[in-house]
Structures are given as structure tokens and as C-alpha cells.
Design an enzyme around this catalytic site. Sequence first.
Site, short mmCIF file in Angstrom:
data_model
loop_
_atom_site.label_atom_id
_atom_site.label_comp_id
_atom_site.label_asym_id
_atom_site.label_seq_id
_atom_site.Cartn_x
_atom_site.Cartn_y
_atom_site.Cartn_z
N GLY A 67 0.84 -1.19 0.00
CA GLY A 67 0.00 0.00 0.00
C GLY A 67 0.88 1.23 0.00
O GLY A 67 1.99 1.21 0.52
N GLY A 68 0.38 2.30 -0.60
CA GLY A 68 1.16 3.53 -0.66
C GLY A 68 2.49 3.27 -1.31
O GLY A 68 2.56 2.74 -2.41
N GLU A 69 3.55 3.63 -0.61
CA GLU A 69 4.91 3.42 -1.11
C GLU A 69 5.61 2.30 -0.36
O GLU A 69 6.83 2.29 -0.23
CB GLU A 69 5.72 4.72 -1.01
CG GLU A 69 5.21 5.81 -1.92
CD GLU A 69 6.06 7.07 -1.86
OE1 GLU A 69 6.99 7.15 -1.03
OE2 GLU A 69 5.79 7.99 -2.64
N GLU A 70 4.83 1.34 0.16
CA GLU A 70 5.42 0.22 0.88
C GLU A 70 5.21 -1.07 0.10
O GLU A 70 4.13 -1.36 -0.38
CB GLU A 70 4.82 0.10 2.28
CG GLU A 70 5.26 1.23 3.18
CD GLU A 70 4.94 0.97 4.64
OE1 GLU A 70 4.45 -0.12 4.99
OE2 GLU A 70 5.20 1.88 5.44
#
Length: 124
Positions: free
Chosen positions: A37-40
Site C-alpha cells: 500500500g502507498g509506497e510500501e
Amino acid sequence: NASTIPMVMPREMACCSTLPILVQGNIRLTDSFARLGGEEFAVLIPDTDEAAAVPLIERLRGLVADAPLPLESGPLFTVSIGLTTLCPTDVSKTFIRRADEALYAAKAAGRNLAIYAPCPGAGD
């Protein structure tokens, strides 16, 4: 196809389009790469102990840092990595929490780092 990549890309595009291509091209067929999710993101490296995983993760970190990505914010694109091993007492939440804590420790230590979090009680 290089013609489909913009001349200058926002960080989010590098993170979510270029990073997966770079990582997937440099892991084993038995490994898995996924966006959390996001930048992970996560890389699952089965049947691999710390001694074998750390060099692989360091190589990936270096590949990302050396990638020629034309970013709006400048040429530097790095990753911070939290690395851990699945311990005998782990459930999914404890395993992921330990990796996440190592990730935030890498970010706090200056970014562009990989930090390994051993199993609780290891080395005692």
C-alpha cells in the site's frame, strides 16, 4: 518500451511503476514481490536465512539507488528496507510488525539503508 516513460516522472510513478520492474527483474523465481500500500512493498524470500537474505536485499537497495530515474524532485531515488526472518513463534501480525519496525528504524537512521530485525530472543 522506453517511449512510454515520461522524461520526468513524479516520485509516485517511480515508486509504483519503475520499482516493481527493477525488483522483479532481480529476485529469484521462488521469491515474491508485492505492494502493501502507498509506497510500501514486500519481498518474500522463502527458505533463506539472514546470511543469504542480507546480501540480496543490499544488492536490491544498491540497484534502486543507482537506477537512472529522471524524477521531478531530483535524480536520487532510494529505498529504506526492514528485513526480518519468520520466527517459530510468529503469526502474520508479529512478523509484519517486526519488519515494519525495522523499516522505520532504517528511515530514522538516515534512509537508503537496510536494517535486519532478528527473531525475539535470538542471540540471548
